[in-house]
Design a protein around this motif. Structure first.
Motif, PDB file in Angstrom:
ATOM      1  N   ASN A 199       0.797  -1.234   0.000  1.00  0.00           N
ATOM      2  CA  ASN A 199       0.000   0.000   0.000  1.00  0.00           C
ATOM      3  C   ASN A 199       0.827   1.280   0.000  1.00  0.00           C
ATOM      4  O   ASN A 199       0.293   2.359  -0.164  1.00  0.00           O
ATOM      5  N   ARG A 200       2.162   1.174   0.202  1.00  0.00           N
ATOM      6  CA  ARG A 200       2.918   2.423   0.424  1.00  0.00           C
ATOM      7  C   ARG A 200       4.270   2.521  -0.246  1.00  0.00           C
ATOM      8  O   ARG A 200       4.874   3.588  -0.219  1.00  0.00           O
ATOM      9  N   HIS A 201       4.781   1.433  -0.826  1.00  0.00           N
ATOM     10  CA  HIS A 201       6.116   1.530  -1.437  1.00  0.00           C
ATOM     11  C   HIS A 201       6.038   1.819  -2.927  1.00  0.00           C
ATOM     12  O   HIS A 201       5.269   1.201  -3.647  1.00  0.00           O
ATOM     13  N   THR A 202       6.890   2.761  -3.344  1.00  0.00           N
ATOM     14  CA  THR A 202       7.056   2.996  -4.780  1.00  0.00           C
ATOM     15  C   THR A 202       8.546   3.121  -5.030  1.00  0.00           C
ATOM     16  O   THR A 202       9.292   3.516  -4.133  1.00  0.00           O
ATOM     17  N   THR A 203       8.976   2.784  -6.228  1.00  0.00           N
ATOM     18  CA  THR A 203      10.410   2.940  -6.534  1.00  0.00           C
ATOM     19  C   THR A 203      10.712   4.396  -6.872  1.00  0.00           C
ATOM     20  O   THR A 203      11.753   4.914  -6.534  1.00  0.00           O
ATOM     21  N   PHE A 204       9.761   5.046  -7.556  1.00  0.00           N
ATOM     22  CA  PHE A 204       9.930   6.467  -7.869  1.00  0.00           C
ATOM     23  C   PHE A 204       9.048   7.253  -6.914  1.00  0.00           C
ATOM     24  O   PHE A 204       7.899   6.889  -6.688  1.00  0.00           O
ATOM     25  N   PHE A 205       9.595   8.316  -6.348  1.00  0.00           N
ATOM     26  CA  PHE A 205       8.769   9.174  -5.499  1.00  0.00           C
ATOM     27  C   PHE A 205       9.367  10.565  -5.442  1.00  0.00           C
ATOM     28  O   PHE A 205      10.494  10.784  -5.891  1.00  0.00           O
ATOM     29  N   LYS A 250      -7.635  -1.687  11.162  1.00  0.00           N
ATOM     30  CA  LYS A 250      -7.282  -2.575  12.279  1.00  0.00           C
ATOM     31  C   LYS A 250      -5.901  -3.163  12.090  1.00  0.00           C
ATOM     32  O   LYS A 250      -5.480  -3.396  10.958  1.00  0.00           O
ATOM     33  N   HIS A 251      -5.213  -3.395  13.199  1.00  0.00           N
ATOM     34  CA  HIS A 251      -3.903  -4.041  13.129  1.00  0.00           C
ATOM     35  C   HIS A 251      -4.072  -5.449  12.564  1.00  0.00           C
ATOM     36  O   HIS A 251      -5.011  -6.157  12.899  1.00  0.00           O
ATOM     37  N   ASN A 293       6.573   1.254  13.659  1.00  0.00           N
ATOM     38  CA  ASN A 293       7.346   0.595  12.616  1.00  0.00           C
ATOM     39  C   ASN A 293       6.790  -0.774  12.220  1.00  0.00           C
ATOM     40  O   ASN A 293       7.439  -1.518  11.502  1.00  0.00           O
ATOM     41  N   CYS A 294       5.592  -1.084  12.684  1.00  0.00           N
ATOM     42  CA  CYS A 294       4.947  -2.353  12.292  1.00  0.00           C
ATOM     43  C   CYS A 294       4.630  -2.258  10.786  1.00  0.00           C
ATOM     44  O   CYS A 294       4.325  -1.189  10.273  1.00  0.00           O
ATOM     45  N   GLN A 295       4.716  -3.401  10.101  1.00  0.00           N
ATOM     46  CA  GLN A 295       4.550  -3.387   8.645  1.00  0.00           C
ATOM     47  C   GLN A 295       3.111  -3.635   8.192  1.00  0.00           C
ATOM     48  O   GLN A 295       2.850  -3.834   7.007  1.00  0.00           O
ATOM     49  N   CYS A 296       2.144  -3.637   9.145  1.00  0.00           N
ATOM     50  CA  CYS A 296       0.797  -4.064   8.759  1.00  0.00           C
ATOM     51  C   CYS A 296       0.038  -3.030   7.929  1.00  0.00           C
ATOM     52  O   CYS A 296      -0.970  -3.360   7.319  1.00  0.00           O
ATOM     53  N   GLY A 297       0.523  -1.798   7.892  1.00  0.00           N
ATOM     54  CA  GLY A 297      -0.156  -0.795   7.065  1.00  0.00           C
ATOM     55  C   GLY A 297      -1.000   0.186   7.877  1.00  0.00           C
ATOM     56  O   GLY A 297      -1.546   1.138   7.333  1.00  0.00           O
ATOM     57  N   LYS A 298      -1.092  -0.039   9.187  1.00  0.00           N
ATOM     58  CA  LYS A 298      -1.863   0.898  10.025  1.00  0.00           C
ATOM     59  C   LYS A 298      -1.114   2.226  10.169  1.00  0.00           C
ATOM     60  O   LYS A 298      -1.704   3.293  10.178  1.00  0.00           O
TER      61      LYS A 298
END
Ligand code: GLY
Length: 609
Positions: free
Chosen positions: A78-84, A193-194, A205-210
């Motif tokens: 949901n949040r990583h892009t190579t270009f930003f 929700k977590h 720093n949890c990777q769940c996207g919350k």
């Protein structure tokens, strides 16, 4: 609020606080052999963070196009892009924590209107002799309390793995000479929700996207030394970087950046051309979006797909983007490229001028890819002709891991691409071969990083001064229309590119070499002056000058000065650093020349030790 409005707000917020706007640097960096792409706003500022004076002063801000190849495999979430695009502000030995953290908090809550209740922060817990960052903790406490929020449970301490920033990563990974420091990150909490898959308890720093990191203030005050120890830099810097795409996600309270107003029209175009829905195909569509956006920007920088360096990354992006696009049963990529340019043109108008070029690069690579797939199939068919391999009725062919690896190394196909051709193979054996192969390339990269200009070793600094002499000598011999188009310096050699569409004849090469050696012998003084840009142009400064916002420039003189420019051998726009006298270069030797296409030539040269 649009992405462009966030950029405007950022720039004017920092201009009001005494910052000068600096340009977006090229995506393919000049004069920095340590990296293929600009991957953060600080990268072009390394000399200034180490203490060189910047012509625009001690407070800078900008928005920088960035590309991070290491995130290729993360793309799809949901949040990583190579270009930003990264919003940046810097203090070069000027303000520090007690200005930076309140300013960023004010920017988020007042300018972007984010609720302080949604913000969480992290600080550095310490490493060896570098102390825990209690000062930042105290500042954050005060800021939350000032906003009427109990700071309890909002401030998290993390180790160097998370809260230390340098271009090379954690302290152990930094080469000698590299600057770095503790950082403090801000996270935005989404109303989701977590996900227990990622651990019992959620945290920033949890990777769940919350939680999503939306900005990082690096307190760049240390430098690593040859013995591995950290010393204080001569100045305490702030290096702030905030991802525009993520800030927009926070403003829109939308935890999937691909659903924000920046990306949703591109995603919609993919839905329309493929007839598939984003809801059921989000991973594939995120990869298509990210990879085609990145490919468009890299192609617009003049890179062509190839099997090495930037060209290889571009090739991988286009081919992986296509794999995902074909899986969606997509056929035509042009409508998507049109939407990408439309979406980014407000802040990157050159994409419009370069549209035909971008389209040409991607469509040609698509053709080349189809040909490769065809050749890979022929290779396997020929090798296995007449053999019973796999279940032909099901269209599955079992090939040896050696052959699969050949498809990887000579045809450039990834395991997924090989499988998509209908081949199965021993994936464990393949992975082992891949590991050995990557170890070899990793060693090459480490070597490259150590040999780079960025470590400010005496040898690379000498090489840098030599390029100024070489640049001028080339112009003296070949004509004033000839100029530098790129350079790359390591501890071993100098590489210099220039526009010249024929072979430089031996006598000319010899003459160029003689002039450089003559100037070394004259032991000319090297110094810089900071001049209004117009005046710099008047004294005849040459070089790559692209910063449209910059009203002052740093100019290096070899011999002479502004008051006696006629005595100068070379006058060039440059960030530095340089040696103080040309005599330090000892002796200069041209090794070879190459034709690098597009009317350009490349010279390799070396200095005597
Ligand atoms: N230079 C700070 C960052 O990239 O986060």
């Amino acid at each position: 609020m649009t992405a462009s409005q966030i950029i405007q707000k950022h720039i004017s917020f920092f201009e009001k606080r005494g910052h000068k706007r600096i340009s977006n640097s090229p995506l393919v960096p000049e004069n920095d052999p340590t990296t293929l792409f600009t991957s953060s706003g600080m990268q072009p500022l390394v000399p200034y963070l180490l203490g060189e004076p910047h012509p625009q002063g001690k407070r800078l801000a900008n928005v920088q196009n960035c590309f991070r190849a290491q995130d290729i495999d993360e793309a799809g979430d949901n949040r990583h892009t190579t270009f930003f695009r990264m919003l940046g502000n810097w203090s070069l030995g000027d303000y520090f924590k007690k200005e930076q953290l309140p300013w960023f908090f004010e920017f988020l809550t007042k300018e972007l209107g984010l609720s302080a209740k949604k913000l969480y922060v992290s600080v550095f817990e310490g490493y060896q002799n570098i102390p825990r960052d209690e000062e930042s903790e105290t500042i954050w406490k005060g800021l939350f309390e000032g906003a009427g929020i109990d700071p309890e449970g909002r401030i998290f301490y993390y180790s160097a793995e998370k809260n230390w920033w340098s271009r090379a990563g954690e302290p152990e990974k930094m080469p000698s000479g590299e600057p770095g420091g503790p950082d403090s990150e801000v996270f935005y909490e989404f109303d989701v929700k977590h996900d227990l898959k990622y651990g019992k308890k959620c945290h920033p720093n949890c990777q769940c996207g919350k939680f999503m990191e939306i900005g990082n203030s690096v307190f760049m005050q240390y430098q690593k030394k040859g013995d591995g120890a950290f010393v204080q830099l001569p100045q305490r810097n702030v290096d702030f970087g905030g991802g525009l795409e993520r800030l927009l996600a926070a403003v829109e309270n939308q935890n999937d950046i691909f659903q924000t107003t920046l990306f949703n029209s591109i995603v919609r175009a993919i839905e329309l051309t493929t007839g598939k829905s984003y809801r059921n195909n989000s991973r594939l569509m995120r990869i298509v979006t990210d990879h085609f956006v990145a490919a468009a920007f890299i192609a617009a920088s003049g890179v062509a797909p190839s099997n090495k360096e930037q060209g290889y990354i571009l090739r991988r992006l286009i081919r992986r983007g296509l794999d995902n696009f074909y899986q969606l049963e997509g056929k035509e990529i042009t409508p998507i490229l049109e939407l990408i340019v439309e979406e980014y043109k407000e802040t990157n108008l050159y994409l419009v001028e370069k549209f035909e070029k971008i389209k040409g690069v991607l469509l040609e690579e698509e053709e080349a890819y189809k040909k490769t797939l065809h050749q890979a199939k022929r290779y396997i068919e020929k090798k296995y002709r007449g053999k019973q391999i796999g279940d032909e009725l099901k269209g599955v062919t079992e090939v040896s891991s050696d052959d699969a690896f050949t498809l990887y190394t000579t045809h450039g196909l990834s395991p997924t691409q090989i499988k998509s051709l209908g081949y199965t193979f021993d994936e464990q054996a393949f992975a082992e071969k891949m590991k050995a192969h990557q170890e070899v390339s990793r060693k090459g990269m480490v070597k490259k990083f150590h040999g780079g200009l960025a470590d400010h070793q005496e040898k690379t600094i000498r090489g840098h001064t030599a390029t100024h002499l070489l640049h001028q000598a080339i112009r003296d011999v070949l004509g004033k229309h000839v100029h530098q188009t790129g350079s790359n310096i390591t501890t071993d050699r100098i590489r210099f590119d220039f526009n010249y569409d024929k072979k430089v004849i031996d006598e000319e090469l010899k003459k160029i070499e003689e002039i450089v050696n003559q100037k070394i012998k004259e032991n000319l003084a090297v110094h810089f002056e900071i001049l209004p840009t117009e005046e710099a142009k008047k004294v005849g400064a040459i070089g790559l000058f692209e910063d449209t916002y910059q009203d002052k420039s740093k100019i290096y003189f070899i011999g002479g000065s502004t008051s006696s420019p006629q005595d100068a051998y070379s006058v060039e726009f440059c960030g530095g650093p340089h040696v103080d006298f040309t005599g330090r270069l000892k002796r200069f030797k041209i090794i070879k020349q190459e034709n690098i296409g597009r009317g350009q030539r490349r010279i390799y040269a070396a200095l005597e030790n």
